[in-house]
Design a protein around this motif. Structure first.
Motif, short mmCIF file in Angstrom:
data_model
loop_
_atom_site.label_atom_id
_atom_site.label_comp_id
_atom_site.label_asym_id
_atom_site.label_seq_id
_atom_site.Cartn_x
_atom_site.Cartn_y
_atom_site.Cartn_z
N LEU A 112 0.60 -1.02 -0.09
CA LEU A 112 -0.15 0.07 0.11
C LEU A 112 1.09 1.10 0.14
O LEU A 112 0.35 2.67 0.08
N TRP A 113 2.44 1.23 0.47
CA TRP A 113 2.83 2.51 0.15
C TRP A 113 2.90 3.13 -1.27
O TRP A 113 2.99 2.37 -2.75
N ASN A 114 2.52 4.76 -1.11
CA ASN A 114 2.97 5.77 -1.54
C ASN A 114 1.37 5.06 -2.11
O ASN A 114 1.52 6.18 -3.60
N THR A 115 0.57 4.61 -1.95
CA THR A 115 -1.06 5.30 -2.62
C THR A 115 -2.15 5.74 -1.51
O THR A 115 -2.24 5.38 -0.81
N SER A 116 -3.35 6.17 -1.70
CA SER A 116 -4.04 7.14 -0.82
C SER A 116 -5.13 5.69 -0.04
O SER A 116 -5.15 6.11 0.95
N LEU A 117 -4.42 4.32 -0.03
CA LEU A 117 -5.31 3.52 0.84
C LEU A 117 -4.52 2.91 2.23
O LEU A 117 -5.11 2.99 3.08
N ALA A 118 -3.28 3.26 1.86
CA ALA A 118 -2.10 3.18 2.86
C ALA A 118 -1.96 4.72 3.95
O ALA A 118 -2.52 3.77 5.46
N LYS A 119 -3.69 5.38 3.54
CA LYS A 119 -3.87 5.66 5.08
C LYS A 119 -5.48 5.68 5.50
O LYS A 119 -5.96 5.71 6.36
N THR A 120 -5.96 5.29 3.94
CA THR A 120 -7.54 5.61 4.43
C THR A 120 -7.96 3.72 5.60
O THR A 120 -9.00 3.76 5.56
N ILE A 121 -6.87 3.02 5.25
CA ILE A 121 -7.13 1.49 5.29
C ILE A 121 -7.29 1.64 6.70
O ILE A 121 -8.03 1.03 7.29
N LYS A 122 -6.81 2.42 7.59
CA LYS A 122 -6.80 3.11 9.08
C LYS A 122 -8.08 3.44 9.18
O LYS A 122 -8.34 3.31 10.25
N LEU A 123 -8.77 3.90 8.43
CA LEU A 123 -10.05 4.60 8.61
C LEU A 123 -11.30 3.51 8.51
O LEU A 123 -12.68 3.77 9.75
N TYR A 124 -11.36 1.82 7.94
CA TYR A 124 -11.95 1.31 8.43
C TYR A 124 -11.98 0.46 10.15
O TYR A 124 -11.25 -0.34 10.06
N GLU A 125 -12.80 0.21 10.74
CA GLU A 125 -12.73 0.21 11.74
C GLU A 125 -13.04 -0.96 12.14
O GLU A 125 -12.49 -1.78 13.18
N TYR A 126 -13.74 -1.48 11.18
CA TYR A 126 -13.66 -3.18 11.51
C TYR A 126 -12.02 -4.22 11.91
O TYR A 126 -12.57 -5.33 11.71
N PHE A 127 -11.55 -3.26 11.17
CA PHE A 127 -10.40 -4.11 11.88
C PHE A 127 -9.50 -4.44 12.68
O PHE A 127 -9.05 -5.23 13.07
N ASP A 128 -10.60 -3.69 13.33
CA ASP A 128 -10.71 -3.48 15.21
C ASP A 128 -11.71 -4.04 15.78
O ASP A 128 -11.48 -4.76 17.09
N TYR A 129 -12.64 -4.49 14.73
CA TYR A 129 -13.36 -5.06 15.80
C TYR A 129 -12.77 -7.09 15.67
O TYR A 129 -11.86 -7.73 15.61
#
Length: 314
Positions: A112-129
């Motif tokens: 994901l390095w140097n892509t928009s998803l590198a930052k936005t993936i952290k906004l998907y809260e279900y990774f911490d469910y």
């Protein structure tokens, strides 16, 4: 699983090796058919830590998964998401032959390095469910997800060119958006379970405000409420946002306002005394919270024994 062996897997290639799979075609992203895993790491209880993202779609999986403090049996098609560094466990019944079907998508953060998803993936809260907050898919939803996973697999199977990463990133963003949509649907359709959580939330907050905990510990935290409810903080807030339009923190503040109104109208306590009883060391902090709530001044103006305007000093 207290004595479970801990295994840290740093790379996707290492995961393939541990599971007895051929080397991955791409070192930073891999789609795995779970039925192809012939050599899981032993039949004993094991705890795993990945240094990469793991997205699972599991069916007919007769092992127990432990993530956080909860165990879950996978007896129907569900998805769950694990971010790097999370500890989860697998417990296999040694009296049964291990069954597994479904798909596993592994994504190393370097992809994901140097892509928009590198930052936005952290906004998907279900990774911490937690595991018991997994996404239950309908047959139609499952078909949609599998189609995207297969598109990702097909893209890195074909000749890699300058467009390949962009195509895969776009597919991942689409997959995550669909997962958001399906979780939103789940919050609404699983009414009995979710409304039970709402009822328990009300009971927990009410009991807390009626105890001495406010004075001793201050306002209850979102983490505390989530732990008592046995759900993750992110899942709880997302659920409440869908069902009530308010976050967990807003529910706590609403109960605080309700309790403050009760004390203002039924006691002769000063604002400072009420602030102390509601867990505030300083009445100014108490006042600021009220100032942030609409119509509070109007609500308190009829109280003859108290100059309510002092509530808003500071």
């Amino acid at each position: 699983m207290a004595n479970a062996k801990l295994l840290r897997i740093k790379t996707i290639s290492q995961y393939h090796q541990v599971m007895g799979l051929p080397k991955p075609e791409h070192p930073l992203i891999s789609v795995i058919d779970l039925a192809s895993i012939e050599h899981p790491p032993g039949n004993e209880a094991i705890s795993l830590v990945f240094d990469f993202y793991s997205i699972s779609l599991k069916k007919d999986f007769n092992a127990k998964i432990k993530y956080g403090q909860q165990k879950y049996d996978f007896d129907e098609g569900i998805m769950f998401f694990i971010s790097p560094g999370q500890v989860f466990g697998i417990e296999v019944n040694t009296d049964e032959v291990l069954r597994r079907s479904g798909w596993l998508l592994l994504i190393h953060p370097d992809f994901l390095w140097n892509t928009s998803l590198a930052k936005t993936i952290k906004l998907y809260e279900y990774f911490d469910y937690s595991v018991h907050e997994a996404l239950f898919l309908s047959d139609k939803e499952e078909t949609t997800i599998i189609s995207m996973i297969q598109n990702i697999e097909q893209e890195y199977h074909s000749n890699i060119d300058k467009f390949s990463q962009d195509v895969i990133i776009a597919q991942l963003e689409l997959l995550f958006t669909y997962a958001d949509r399906f979780y939103h649907r789940q919050f609404i359709t699983r009414k009995i379970t979710n409304h039970h959580i709402l009822d328990r939330l009300e009971e927990i907050i009410t009991a807390y405000f009626n105890s001495d905990d406010l004075i001793k510990k201050g306002l209850p935290t979102v983490q505390y409420i989530a732990e008592v409810l046995s759900v993750s903080p992110n899942y709880l807030s997302a659920l409440l946002k869908v069902l009530t339009g308010q976050s967990t923190q807003q529910h706590i503040h609403d109960k605080l306002i309700e309790k403050a109104k009760e004390k203002l109208s039924t006691t002769s306590l000063s604002v400072s005394e009420i602030a102390y009883e509601l867990g505030f060391e300083h009445s100014q902090s108490f006042s600021k919270l009220f100032k942030s709530k609409a119509n509070c001044l109007t609500l308190f103006q009829p109280l003859s024994f108290l100059n309510a305007s002092t509530l808003f000093v500071g």
